[in-house]
Write a protein that holds these residues in place. Structure first.
Motif, PDB file in Angstrom:
ATOM      1  N   CYS A  18      21.906  16.828 -10.868  1.00 15.25           N
ATOM      2  CA  CYS A  18      20.850  16.920  -9.837  1.00 15.25           C
ATOM      3  C   CYS A  18      21.257  16.214  -8.560  1.00 15.25           C
ATOM      4  N   GLN A  19      22.362  15.472  -8.614  1.00  8.96           N
ATOM      5  CA  GLN A  19      22.774  14.675  -7.451  1.00  8.96           C
ATOM      6  C   GLN A  19      21.684  13.689  -7.037  1.00  8.96           C
ATOM      7  N   LEU A  20      20.976  13.156  -8.054  1.00  5.47           N
ATOM      8  CA  LEU A  20      19.923  12.176  -7.770  1.00  5.47           C
ATOM      9  C   LEU A  20      20.511  10.784  -7.971  1.00  5.47           C
ATOM     10  N   SER A  21      20.313   9.939  -6.990  1.00  6.88           N
ATOM     11  CA  SER A  21      20.794   8.572  -7.101  1.00  6.88           C
ATOM     12  C   SER A  21      19.992   7.866  -8.203  1.00  6.88           C
ATOM     13  N   SER A  22      20.713   7.147  -9.090  1.00  9.45           N
ATOM     14  CA  SER A  22      20.095   6.635 -10.321  1.00  9.45           C
ATOM     15  C   SER A  22      18.948   5.646 -10.071  1.00  9.45           C
ATOM     16  N   GLU A  23      18.926   5.007  -8.904  1.00  8.58           N
ATOM     17  CA  GLU A  23      17.831   4.057  -8.638  1.00  8.58           C
ATOM     18  C   GLU A  23      16.485   4.770  -8.533  1.00  8.58           C
ATOM     19  N   TYR A  24      16.510   6.106  -8.405  1.00  5.67           N
ATOM     20  CA  TYR A  24      15.256   6.849  -8.299  1.00  5.67           C
ATOM     21  C   TYR A  24      14.765   7.412  -9.628  1.00  5.67           C
ATOM     22  N   LEU A  25      15.389   6.945 -10.713  1.00  2.00           N
ATOM     23  CA  LEU A  25      14.902   7.337 -12.044  1.00  2.00           C
ATOM     24  C   LEU A  25      14.443   6.085 -12.783  1.00  2.00           C
ATOM     25  N   ASN A  26      13.261   6.182 -13.366  1.00  2.00           N
ATOM     26  CA  ASN A  26      12.724   5.104 -14.200  1.00  2.00           C
ATOM     27  C   ASN A  26      12.389   5.702 -15.557  1.00  2.00           C
ATOM     28  N   LEU A  27      12.784   5.014 -16.613  1.00  2.00           N
ATOM     29  CA  LEU A  27      12.483   5.514 -17.954  1.00  2.00           C
ATOM     30  C   LEU A  27      11.389   4.658 -18.572  1.00  2.00           C
TER      31      LEU A  27
ATOM     32  N   GLY B 172      12.497  15.649   2.963  1.00  2.00           N
ATOM     33  CA  GLY B 172      12.144  14.612   3.927  1.00  2.00           C
ATOM     34  C   GLY B 172      11.020  13.670   3.506  1.00  2.00           C
ATOM     35  N   TYR B 173      10.587  13.724   2.258  1.00  4.12           N
ATOM     36  CA  TYR B 173       9.595  12.738   1.789  1.00  4.12           C
ATOM     37  C   TYR B 173      10.315  11.413   1.555  1.00  4.12           C
ATOM     38  N   SER B 174       9.601  10.299   1.756  1.00 10.18           N
ATOM     39  CA  SER B 174      10.276   9.023   1.530  1.00 10.18           C
ATOM     40  C   SER B 174      10.705   8.915   0.067  1.00 10.18           C
ATOM     41  N   PRO B 175      11.918   8.409  -0.164  1.00 11.47           N
ATOM     42  CA  PRO B 175      12.462   8.348  -1.521  1.00 11.47           C
ATOM     43  C   PRO B 175      11.600   7.491  -2.450  1.00 11.47           C
ATOM     44  N   MET B 176      11.341   8.002  -3.642  1.00 15.41           N
ATOM     45  CA  MET B 176      10.514   7.302  -4.632  1.00 15.41           C
ATOM     46  C   MET B 176      11.138   7.461  -6.010  1.00 15.41           C
ATOM     47  N   GLN B 177      10.680   6.566  -6.892  1.00 17.43           N
ATOM     48  CA  GLN B 177      11.146   6.659  -8.269  1.00 17.43           C
ATOM     49  C   GLN B 177      10.326   7.665  -9.051  1.00 17.43           C
ATOM     50  N   VAL B 178      10.979   8.466  -9.864  1.00 17.46           N
ATOM     51  CA  VAL B 178      10.221   9.292 -10.793  1.00 17.46           C
ATOM     52  C   VAL B 178      10.311   8.621 -12.169  1.00 17.46           C
TER      53      VAL B 178
ATOM     54  N   LYS C 208       0.823  -1.211   0.000  1.00 15.48           N
ATOM     55  CA  LYS C 208       0.000   0.000   0.000  1.00 15.48           C
ATOM     56  C   LYS C 208       0.859   1.264   0.000  1.00 15.48           C
ATOM     57  N   GLN C 209       2.134   1.114  -0.377  1.00 18.66           N
ATOM     58  CA  GLN C 209       2.998   2.285  -0.396  1.00 18.66           C
ATOM     59  C   GLN C 209       3.066   2.909  -1.779  1.00 18.66           C
ATOM     60  N   ILE C 210       3.299   4.206  -1.800  1.00 20.18           N
ATOM     61  CA  ILE C 210       3.531   4.882  -3.070  1.00 20.18           C
ATOM     62  C   ILE C 210       4.955   4.529  -3.486  1.00 20.18           C
ATOM     63  N   THR C 211       5.098   3.924  -4.654  1.00 23.14           N
ATOM     64  CA  THR C 211       6.434   3.478  -5.076  1.00 23.14           C
ATOM     65  C   THR C 211       7.092   4.480  -6.014  1.00 23.14           C
ATOM     66  N   GLY C 212       6.275   5.357  -6.593  1.00 18.62           N
ATOM     67  CA  GLY C 212       6.856   6.308  -7.527  1.00 18.62           C
ATOM     68  C   GLY C 212       5.789   7.182  -8.121  1.00 18.62           C
ATOM     69  N   MET C 213       6.219   8.073  -8.996  1.00 21.86           N
ATOM     70  CA  MET C 213       5.258   8.955  -9.663  1.00 21.86           C
ATOM     71  C   MET C 213       5.692   9.150 -11.098  1.00 21.86           C
ATOM     72  N   GLU C 214       4.691   9.229 -11.988  1.00 22.12           N
ATOM     73  CA  GLU C 214       5.000   9.469 -13.395  1.00 22.12           C
ATOM     74  C   GLU C 214       4.958  10.961 -13.668  1.00 22.12           C
ATOM     75  N   ALA C 215       5.996  11.461 -14.342  1.00 21.44           N
ATOM     76  CA  ALA C 215       6.046  12.872 -14.736  1.00 21.44           C
ATOM     77  C   ALA C 215       5.295  13.016 -16.055  1.00 21.44           C
ATOM     78  N   LEU C 216       4.284  13.894 -16.082  1.00 26.34           N
ATOM     79  CA  LEU C 216       3.478  14.060 -17.294  1.00 26.34           C
ATOM     80  C   LEU C 216       3.469  15.533 -17.708  1.00 26.34           C
ATOM     81  N   ALA C 217       3.856  15.785 -18.940  1.00 27.82           N
ATOM     82  CA  ALA C 217       3.971  17.164 -19.430  1.00 27.82           C
ATOM     83  C   ALA C 217       2.585  17.797 -19.545  1.00 27.82           C
ATOM     84  N   ARG C 218       2.502  19.069 -19.173  1.00 23.71           N
ATOM     85  CA  ARG C 218       1.255  19.820 -19.278  1.00 23.71           C
ATOM     86  C   ARG C 218       1.525  21.145 -19.974  1.00 23.71           C
ATOM     87  N   TRP C 219       0.588  21.535 -20.831  1.00 25.61           N
ATOM     88  CA  TRP C 219       0.728  22.791 -21.573  1.00 25.61           C
ATOM     89  C   TRP C 219      -0.586  23.540 -21.520  1.00 25.61           C
ATOM     90  N   ASN C 220      -0.575  24.663 -20.799  1.00 25.25           N
ATOM     91  CA  ASN C 220      -1.745  25.524 -20.746  1.00 25.25           C
ATOM     92  C   ASN C 220      -1.370  26.804 -21.475  1.00 25.25           C
TER      93      ASN C 220
END
Ligand code: C2E
Ligand code: MG
Ligand code: MG
Ligand code: MG
Length: 284
Positions: free
Chosen positions: A140-149, A109-115, A53-65
């Motif tokens: 960005c100094q982001l650890s690579s395990e937190y990126l999903n393509l 301080g949010y729990s680490p998740m994949q983007v 029941k944990q949030i494992t990640g979030m998808e980045a979605l482009a928006r154009w207004n």
């Protein structure tokens, strides 16, 4: 009369056609301006592990207004960005922004998740794609395990040997890969086994039919079972109802994404959402 009718019909088609190409031209011009003036935005949609029941990640979605055209769906502007090549700089901007944002959330301080970032074909085929990703992570100094393509079957199968090489390079840095929109493309199950992927995302069009359509349900069940045999986790896209979630859980699907859990949100809305779901560590 027939001649006249025919002529009118011809006139109708040409004007409909030029309306479409006008819109197309206007979109292209406005998109260039919007990108240059930094008017694109990224929304984030969480995905949920069905068991923890944990949030494992979030998808980045482009928006154009757009100030002139109003809100334009990525389903309309991403294909134009692809055709014009604008997707290369736009896609790079999405990657940079999403990685920087993810790092910022970790620092707050949010729990680490994949983007999870959608990658288009043209972008993936750039010669410097892999070094570009490395550079962004370092900046960005982001650890690579937190990126999903997220790539699609079409990209993977366009030149399968090149795709496998690139994906393997990415995986050496611990970047994970999702196969997006599964079931809508070539669906060459034969090739799936040779792709070094981590997640398979079942397309929303299948999930929609899961309750009403017995065949769709069986297809989903087989995809999940095959994925587990091959060592991939399965994400169901576009889950909108509790009954869909229940049957997916019964089928041992790993994760869900969809309006039932949450819609894509602006970065501020997403932060509020994370706090409500207890994803802020350090008792803020
Ligand atoms: P996608 O990668 O399959 O993303 C999921 C799409 O499904 C998103 O549409 C999301 O808003 C929508 N969605 C999520 N849950 C539900 C649900 O429960 N019901 C329904 N009806 N829809 C749901 P969106 O944001 O309109 O994006 C459409 C497509 O545009 C994406 O499909 C992706 O292929 C592309 N796209 C969006 N942003 C980017 C980007 O930054 N780069 C690239 N290359 N493509 C992008
Ligand atoms: Mg996607
Ligand atoms: Mg996609
Ligand atoms: Mg998808």
């Amino acid at each position: 009369f027939a001649k006249e009718f025919g002529r009118n019909q011809f006139r109708f088609y040409t004007s409909a056609f030029s309306e479409i190409s006008n819109r197309r031209m206007q979109l292209e011009q406005r998109l260039r301006i919007a990108f240059e003036q930094n008017q694109l935005e990224i929304f984030y949609q969480p995905k949920l592990d069905l068991y923890t029941k944990q949030i494992t990640g979030m998808e980045a979605l482009a928006r154009w207004n757009d100030p002139v055209l109003g809100s334009v769906s990525p389903a309309e502007f991403i294909p134009i960005a692809e055709e014009t090549g604008l997707i290369v700089p736009i896609g790079k901007w999405v990657l940079e922004t999403a990685c920087r944002q993810n790092k910022e959330w970790q620092q707050k301080g949010y729990s680490p998740m994949q983007v999870c970032v959608n990658i288009s074909g043209k972008q993936f085929l750039q010669n410097d794609f892999v070094p570009m990703i490395e550079r962004i992570l370092e900046e960005c100094q982001l650890s690579s395990e937190y990126l999903n393509l997220e790539i699609t079957e079409g990209i993977a199968l366009y030149n399968i040997d090149e795709a496998i090489d690139k994906l393997k390079m990415l995986k050496k840095f611990w970047i994970s890969i999702s196969l997006d929109d599964f079931g809508t493309g070539y669906s060459s199950l034969r090739y799936i086994k040779s792709l070094p992927i981590d997640f398979l995302k079942i397309d929303r069009s299948f999930i929609q039919g899961i309750l009403a359509n017995h065949i769709d349900a069986e297809i989903i069940r087989s995809i999940i079972s095959l994925s587990h045999t091959l060592g991939f986790k399965v994400v169901a896209e576009g889950v909108e109802e509790e009954n869909q979630l229940k049957i997916l859980k019964e089928m041992s699907c790993d994760e869900i994404q969809g309006y039932y859990f949450a819609k894509p949100m602006s970065k501020h809305e997403f932060e509020k959402f994370l706090i409500e779901h207890g994803e802020l560590l350090n008792n803020h």
